[in-house]
Design a protein around this motif. Structure first.
Motif, mmCIF file in Angstrom:
data_model
loop_
_atom_site.group_PDB
_atom_site.id
_atom_site.type_symbol
_atom_site.label_atom_id
_atom_site.label_comp_id
_atom_site.label_asym_id
_atom_site.label_seq_id
_atom_site.Cartn_x
_atom_site.Cartn_y
_atom_site.Cartn_z
ATOM 1 N N GLU A 31 0.807 -1.215 0.000
ATOM 2 C CA GLU A 31 0.000 0.000 0.000
ATOM 3 C C GLU A 31 0.842 1.267 0.000
ATOM 4 O O GLU A 31 0.425 2.299 -0.505
ATOM 5 N N GLY A 65 2.355 6.285 -4.754
ATOM 6 C CA GLY A 65 1.135 5.579 -5.106
ATOM 7 C C GLY A 65 1.178 4.940 -6.476
ATOM 8 O O GLY A 65 0.142 4.566 -7.037
ATOM 9 N N ARG A 87 2.002 5.131 6.767
ATOM 10 C CA ARG A 87 1.553 6.252 5.942
ATOM 11 C C ARG A 87 0.578 7.145 6.714
ATOM 12 O O ARG A 87 -0.330 6.649 7.389
ATOM 13 N N GLY A 128 -9.137 1.259 2.463
ATOM 14 C CA GLY A 128 -8.175 2.344 2.554
ATOM 15 C C GLY A 128 -6.874 1.871 3.172
ATOM 16 O O GLY A 128 -6.680 0.681 3.355
ATOM 17 N N SER A 141 -5.515 3.914 1.003
ATOM 18 C CA SER A 141 -5.537 4.258 -0.421
ATOM 19 C C SER A 141 -5.805 2.976 -1.197
ATOM 20 O O SER A 141 -5.650 1.874 -0.672
ATOM 21 N N PRO A 160 -13.405 3.646 -1.894
ATOM 22 C CA PRO A 160 -12.330 4.123 -1.019
ATOM 23 C C PRO A 160 -12.910 4.842 0.189
ATOM 24 O O PRO A 160 -14.001 5.419 0.120
#
Length: 517
Positions: free
Chosen positions: A11, A16, A377, A481, A483, A504
């Motif tokens: 992730e 990203g 993150r 999530g 992301s 999301p």
């Protein structure tokens, strides 16, 4: 490809999009990443020539796939040894040719996306199969599917065919998770709720992190009577719920929080740490002299405990370092001094009739499965806020290391039922599925009709295969999530949204409003 490496399986992958420089966000060097790709390509080559895998090949495939999971193996030499094993298993056939994984990473985005879902799904499944095999439990259908899936990754199959393999990955993973649940409960007993202290007692101790319950039991046996306390860390916390582990009086409590905090929490620790399986951070110089690895875990210049499972060096290091001179209080992320675990599916379902009654009379209005991986993150405090804001007439089911965001909160009870029910490791996702299906049966409806919402966090490949299992079961309206996966192409994402209404996460306030109306 001209990049030094390419990896987007976790992730937190760079920007990203994918880690492409000298090292990945996880700390994996480009040489290591490329060796892991070479290992995967060798497995694809082996799968091309295997008709019916024998016991040796089955074991090798499980180990090799597990070796490539995020945060497991950072040691080039040990990865090369596994590559040599795979190539050795391919030697009888001159037609075995490994796949150049760069051809997958540079393929059209939809093919790459579907094949990545299969690949990352079987990597996660291999971890579950590996754990079960350590305890003596294997399944021919699961092992045969690894070969089928690897062939699909190396094939020229179209999107429709690949999509079927994606869903089959979820189907077979359900069988694999059931196998692991059986292996754990038959070996260690059925978990029951336990409150676990976070204070480290005076004197020598050892911290065990990762997931492997069998390694923990062997260490407990070898350290018994030596004046050394054992503490779990991260995903090892649920060990306290199992009666066959809890019976060891020197299994004292839990050290620290989730895996991504290891470098801070282990800094200058006066005790050794045993690294088992994945969810690990590369050790810092300040404590690498007291880190030991075992099974598929390996780091350069770190002492590895081999197949003889002789933990004498770990025990001696604990005695040498001596531990803390007085009790050392630690807390959870929210300041709590203890956490509760052990709400396995049998423990919860033993209260099923009471729970059903509480729902019928309106005392419990909603269930939230807030579960999955934790990570470093920014934005993962969403899950803490979500749980804090969840209505007081709701129950929070949780599992995996994401629970550390809120498992030390005191949310009280609903007529004796704790509002936070920790069901165990990510390895125990089968239990959450079992509870959901049992509740659906009790109410005479589908899982999608239950007052149950799934709010999931993901980090690595075991989360991918669990998600695929939920999709195979037809579960809809999952909030994911922090992301969305970088390997999900716009077409595949649209498909998931249209067929399964996967979405999301946004903000806790907006998502709760959407869920509860």
């Amino acid at each position: 490809m001209t990049n030094q490496m390419f990896c987007f399986q976790c992730e937190q992958t760079s920007m990203g999009k994918g880690c492409m420089g000298k090292s990945g966000v996880c700390g994996k060097k480009s040489d290591t990443a490329n060796l892991q790709d070479k290992l995967t390509g060798s497995l694809v080559g082996l799968a091309k020539i295997v008709v019916i895998p024998d016991t040796k090949v089955k074991s090798l495939v499980r180990k090799a796939l597990f070796t490539t999971i995020t945060n497991v193996n950072f040691d080039d030499q040990s990865i090369q040894r596994v590559i040599d094993e795979v190539k050795g298993a391919s030697k009888p056939c001159c037609n075995a040719s490994e796949m150049d994984m760069s051809t997958l990473w540079s393929d059209d985005e939809d093919t790459r996306s579907l094949k990545s879902l299969i690949l990352f799904g079987i990597k996660g499944m291999a971890a579950y199969a590996y754990h079960a095999a350590v305890l003596g439990y294997t399944d021919d259908e699961v092992d045969a599917f690894f070969i089928k899936a690897l062939r699909a990754i190396g094939s020229k199959a179209g999107s429709d065919e690949l999509l079927q393999v994606v869903l089959e990955t979820g189907k077979v993973n359900l069988r694999c998770m059931e196998l692991l649940d059986k292996a754990n409960t038959k070996t260690f007993g059925d978990p029951s709720p336990q409150t676990v202290p976070l204070t480290i007692e005076k004197g020598p101790f050892i911290v065990v992190t990762g997931h492997d319950l069998w390694d923990l039991k062997l260490l407990l046996q070898q350290a018994e009577g030596k004046g050394i306390n054992i503490y779990t860390h991260g995903e090892m916390l649920p060990a306290h719920g199992y009666p066959e582990l809890r019976k060891f009086k020197h299994l004292k409590g839990n050290f620290g929080t989730a895996w991504q905090s290891q470098q801070r929490e282990f800094d200058a620790i006066p005790a050794p740490i045993l690294f088992t399986t994945n969810c690990l951070m590369p050790p810092r110089d300040s404590y690498k002299d007291r880190v030991f690895t075992t099974e598929v875990v390996s780091f350069p210049d770190i002492v590895h405990i081999g197949s003889d499972k002789d933990f004498t060096a770990v025990i001696n290091k604990a005695l040498e370092l001596g531990g803390y001179e007085s009790a050392h209080p630690m807390t959870g992320i929210n300041g709590g001094s203890s956490v509760t675990t052990g709400f396995g599916h049998k423990a919860i379902l033993s209260q099923a009739s009471a729970i059903v009654e509480l729902v019928k009379k309106g005392s419990i209005k909603h269930f939230f499965l807030v579960a999955g991986c934790d990570g470093a993150r920014p934005g993962r405090n969403y899950y803490t806020s979500f749980v804090k804001q969840a209505p007081k007439d709701s129950i929070i089911l949780t599992l995996a290391c994401g629970k550390y965001r809120f498992n030390d909160l005191d949310l009280g009870t609903i007529e004796g039922i704790p509002r936070i029910l920790d069901m165990g490791q990510c390895n125990d996702a089968y239990g959450a599925i079992t509870v959901a299906l049992a509740l659906a049966n009790a109410f005479g409806c589908t899982v999608n009709d239950l007052p149950l919402s799934m709010v999931l966090s993901w980090y690595e490949q075991k989360a991918v295969c669990i998600l695929l299992t939920l999709l195979y079961l037809g579960v809809k309206n999952i909030f994911l999530g922090p992301s969305l996966p970088a390997f999900i192409s716009p077409m595949v994402l649209q498909l998931l949204q249209e067929q399964y209404s996967i979405r999301p996460i946004s903000t806790p306030e907006e998502d709760l409003k959407t869920i509860l109306g």
